[in-house]
Structures are given as C-alpha cells and as structure tokens.
Design a protein around this motif. Structure first.
Motif, mmCIF file in Angstrom:
data_model
loop_
_atom_site.group_PDB
_atom_site.id
_atom_site.type_symbol
_atom_site.label_atom_id
_atom_site.label_comp_id
_atom_site.label_asym_id
_atom_site.label_seq_id
_atom_site.Cartn_x
_atom_site.Cartn_y
_atom_site.Cartn_z
ATOM 1 N N GLN A 1 -10.543 2.453 -0.359
ATOM 2 C CA GLN A 1 -9.613 3.263 -1.135
ATOM 3 C C GLN A 1 -10.104 4.695 -1.289
ATOM 4 O O GLN A 1 -11.312 4.966 -1.288
ATOM 5 N N ALA B 1 -8.189 3.081 -8.174
ATOM 6 C CA ALA B 1 -7.345 2.132 -7.445
ATOM 7 C C ALA B 1 -8.154 0.916 -7.017
ATOM 8 O O ALA B 1 -7.713 -0.231 -7.163
ATOM 9 N N ASP B 2 -9.336 1.158 -6.509
ATOM 10 C CA ASP B 2 -10.216 0.068 -6.089
ATOM 11 C C ASP B 2 -10.516 -0.866 -7.257
ATOM 12 O O ASP B 2 -10.457 -2.099 -7.122
ATOM 13 N N LEU C 1 -7.334 -2.973 -8.194
ATOM 14 C CA LEU C 1 -7.026 -3.976 -7.181
ATOM 15 C C LEU C 1 -8.001 -5.150 -7.246
ATOM 16 O O LEU C 1 -7.591 -6.319 -7.201
ATOM 17 N N GLY D 1 0.835 -1.197 0.000
ATOM 18 C CA GLY D 1 0.000 0.000 0.000
ATOM 19 C C GLY D 1 0.867 1.243 0.000
ATOM 20 O O GLY D 1 2.082 1.174 0.213
ATOM 21 N N ILE E 1 -4.147 3.335 -1.577
ATOM 22 C CA ILE E 1 -3.199 3.636 -2.651
ATOM 23 C C ILE E 1 -3.205 5.135 -2.936
ATOM 24 O O ILE E 1 -4.252 5.783 -2.953
ATOM 25 N N LYS F 1 1.152 -2.706 -6.658
ATOM 26 C CA LYS F 1 0.810 -3.186 -5.317
ATOM 27 C C LYS F 1 0.040 -4.504 -5.388
ATOM 28 O O LYS F 1 0.221 -5.391 -4.550
ATOM 29 N N ALA G 1 -1.389 1.046 -8.299
ATOM 30 C CA ALA G 1 -2.244 -0.044 -7.826
ATOM 31 C C ALA G 1 -1.876 -1.366 -8.483
ATOM 32 O O ALA G 1 -1.901 -2.427 -7.848
ATOM 33 N N GLU H 1 -3.552 4.196 -11.161
ATOM 34 C CA GLU H 1 -3.741 2.862 -11.739
ATOM 35 C C GLU H 1 -2.419 2.094 -11.814
ATOM 36 O O GLU H 1 -2.370 0.894 -11.512
#
Length: 441
Positions: free
Chosen positions: A200, A205-206, A209, A48, A166, A185, A182, A179
């Motif tokens: 998030q 980012a969500d 992921l 993160g 993120i 990660k 993410a 993006e």
C-alpha cells in the motif's frame, strides 16, 4: 429479441439513481435466477482504488499461459459493453457475443419484473448467469465500486480476496479519508478465505485492511512487502514469498507500478490454489499480458497517423490523485531513457479532483491541452480543465476534440518531437481507442 443496447436503455429506467450501493436488490434478482452466484468456478475477487484491472490482466494471462480457462468480469468498458464479460476458454477467452449477452439481459429483465435495480446490479447478475452456464477453471471478478456493498460482493466463499493499492476516490460514496475507503474495500474479505493485500501507498490503509481481514477471520492473510515482495533487478522482476524466489521477465505493461500488480497477481493465484502453475506460464503470462488503455503506446491507427515522425503517443485512463502520481512517475522514467518534451492531453469528469490530479505533472509536462469528453454529462468543460491546469502552474490550451488537440500540439514549436500522454478518464481512453481504430481485444 431486443438488442443489448435496447435492453440497457430499459434498465436505466428501473432505478432513479445510477449508483446506490446495496446488496438487497441483486440478492433478490439472483434468487429468482436460481442463484447463479452459487454455481461458479472458484472466484478470485479483486477490489482496490488503482491496479485492479492490471492485476486481473496479469492473472488471466498467467492462467491462460498455463492452459487454464478464466472467466473475467471488469468495469468500466472502453469501447463496447461486451468488454466487461470475457468468457473463458482453453487457449484464451473471448468477449461475450451479442446474442448471448442480449439473451442473458432479457432473462434478467424478466426475472426482475420491473422492480427497482441499478444498471450495474442487473448487468452484474447477467454476467454471473453467463459465467455459471459456461465451464471454466476460475472467475476473476472485479469490484465495481467500494467492496462491502458492491453488487459483486455476493460471493460467499471466494478462493481468494485481493485488495490492490488504496487511494482517495469516489468520496461521495466511500468517504473522504483513506481509512474510510479501505474499510469499504475490506468488505470483500471472508472468514476462512485467503486475503491478499497489495503493498500500500498509505500506512493507514495497510493498517485498516489487515485489521479488517483479521476481524472477519480471513486466512491466510498475505501482505505485500511482508509476506511477499517484488523488485526490479537488471531489467528483471524478482518475486519472493515465504517459500519461493522467482527470477522473471519484466512485465510487458509499462510503469514501475506494474511490478506491484504483477507480484500481487502471482500471490493471489498461489493463495487461490493455482500454485502449481509452472515458471514457464509465469514467464509467458508476464510478457504476453495485454490491458488496453493503461499506459498503452499507440504506434498505429488513425490518430497516430496524424503525428509528425518521432512523436510518441501514449494513452492511460488514470483519473484520480494517486493514478496521476503513478502516471507522472512512469513518464519521468521514460524521460530518463529519452528526454523529450512531455505534452498532456487531458479530459476529466466533474467528480474527480482535477487540481490534485494535475499537480502531479507540474515541472514535468511542458504543456497541457484540455479536451471535452463527449457522451457523458459528468465531464468538465475543456476550458475549465485548462483553467485548473493554469492555476497549478501548467502551460495550458483547450481544444474541441482529440484530433484538434493533436493538431494543436503539432503547431507548438518544440525543439524535438514530443511525447504525448492522453489521460484523465477511462471514458476518454475509450473514445481515443475508437477514434484510433484500435479496439480492445
């Protein structure tokens, strides 16, 4: 035997680049060490941009309150390298001692046989070696940078992989979009292993992921504000997931963002197979958690003694745009409880977005005092930080040291004792803790 400091000085000569993301070098070394990464207790792997360390601190505190032993690997350290490696034990762990650290470093140096390897890679190998040789119930393993190619990403089947909020940071290595960060990660997600995704701050980012977790076949996939949630109610933390609802004490760590970190920690522990930890351990863990240098109030010590009565001194290592936003929100919350002048003492590295970080405090901070960060060539000069602060609309000063900055703040004629926040760098936070004589425990 050489000291750990002497060995680390030798390690610096093994690779010309401080950061060079790759798994090949550490995999080679771990093979020569008979694969300590395969002889570990269950691993909870945490990546993160913000909140990794706090989430791990909550997990450790809860596990230890439940009578379990937790190894912990975090970075960077604040005062001494030894802080990165906590050897777990019933009733609480301890930082690795000098003799054991130097011995592990020496064995890694011998096995590496002078081949190219970065400092982080060889010291991570040493940490995994130490963890493999000491029994514990779990290893809480923090990613150093990114995830996909980070040296910690040698764990084939983690008990759980966690990604905290993120943001944009380390663009030179991870890309300059949310993006792209993410995606890096999400590289810690593994097929058939639980994935916990914290609530998030950025929808993109969500989406990345969740998509990456599904693509590799991770499972179950638990997403903040969908599969679990936390909120504050009457000064308490309310945690809820698909099976339970807990009414818990508000975490000891300051700031609204710590509610998210606490909820993520609870979910990760339950996903990793520690769901039988009772409510008593959760309550004790939340109220006794400790994570130095993160919205830490310094009420005692050499620096605190310099202040006029009534002046508050706070410390946080936050250094990126989103970290600044979180800090500003926390200071605004404190301001609602006691409206006193806020003064920033800031040191920043040249690799950080100083403009973006400082803009968060416009209209909130009455003054900014820029200071140098000694011991690193990457630090911005104090005058440069002051100029950037002035360009975004802050009233700025520059001082040659933390002590001089505190003296300067005393000379400013505020109508009442101020609240001082020292921030901008974990390196600076470490220098402050050392100067205040309040080392991490």
């Amino acid at each position: 035997m050489a000291s750990s400091d002497a060995l680390m000085a030798r390690f610096l000569a093994l690779h010309p680049r401080t950061i060079d993301l790759s798994l090949g070098r550490i995999e080679r070394l771990l093979g020569r060490l008979n694969h300590p990464e395969r002889r570990l207790p269950p691993v909870i792997h945490v990546a993160g941009t913000n909140g990794k360390g706090s989430t791990i601190a909550f997990m450790r505190s809860i596990l230890e309150a439940g009578g379990l032993a937790a190894h912990v690997y975090t970075s960077p350290h604040l005062v001494r390298f030894h802080e990165r490696i906590r050897i777990g034990g019933i009733g609480g762990g301890h930082f690795v001692d000098e003799d054991r650290l130097a011995d592990a470093f020496s064995r890694c140096e011998t096995a590496n046989d002078g081949e190219p390897i970065t400092m982080f890679e060889i010291t991570t190998a040493a940490a995994l070696l130490l963890f493999s040789e000491n029994p514990a119930d779990v290893l809480l393993l923090e990613v150093g940078l990114g995830g996909r190619l980070d040296a910690t990403n040698v764990i084939e089947r983690p008990a759980c992989a966690v990604v905290t909020p993120i943001g944009r940071d380390h663009a030179e290595y991870l890309g300059d979009t949310v993006e792209s960060v993410a995606t890096e990660k999400a590289g810690i997600f593994k097929r058939g292993c639980p994935a916990v995704i914290a609530a998030q701050d950025y929808a993109e980012a969500d989406a990345v992921l969740c998509r990456r977790a599904e693509a590799v076949g991770a499972g179950p996939i638990l997403v903040g504000n969908q599969d679990f949630s936390v909120h504050e109610e009457r000064g308490r933390l309310v945690y809820q997931d698909e099976t339970d609802l807990f009414d818990l004490p508000r975490p000891r760590l300051a700031g609204r963002h710590q509610l998210v970190n606490a909820g993520t920690a609870i979910t990760a522990l339950r996903a990793a197979g520690f769901g039988d930890i009772g409510i008593t351990a959760l309550e004790k863990g939340l109220t006794e958690v400790d994570w130095p240098g993160r919205l830490q109030r310094l009420g005692r010590g050499r620096l605190a003694a310099q202040l006029d009565p009534g002046t508050e001194l706070w410390l946080d290592g936050g250094h990126n745009i989103d970290g600044g936003r979180i800090l500003a929100a926390a200071m605004a919350d404190l301001g609602e409880r006691s409206d006193v002048p806020l003064v920033l003492i800031v040191g920043l590295l040249g690799t950080k977005d100083a403009d973006g970080f400082l803009r968060n405090f416009v209209g909130l901070a009455r003054a900014l005092v820029a200071v140098p960060i000694t011991g690193t060539m990457a630090a911005r000069p104090a005058d440069e930080v002051a100029q950037i602060g002035a360009s975004v609309g802050l009233s700025t000063y520059a001082a040659p040291s933390i002590e001089a900055a505190l003296a300067l703040v005393k000379d400013i004629a505020f109508e009442q004792p101020p609240r001082i926040l020292i921030c901008g760098s974990l390196y600076l936070a470490g220098l402050v803790l050392a100067a205040n004589d309040t080392p991490p425990v």
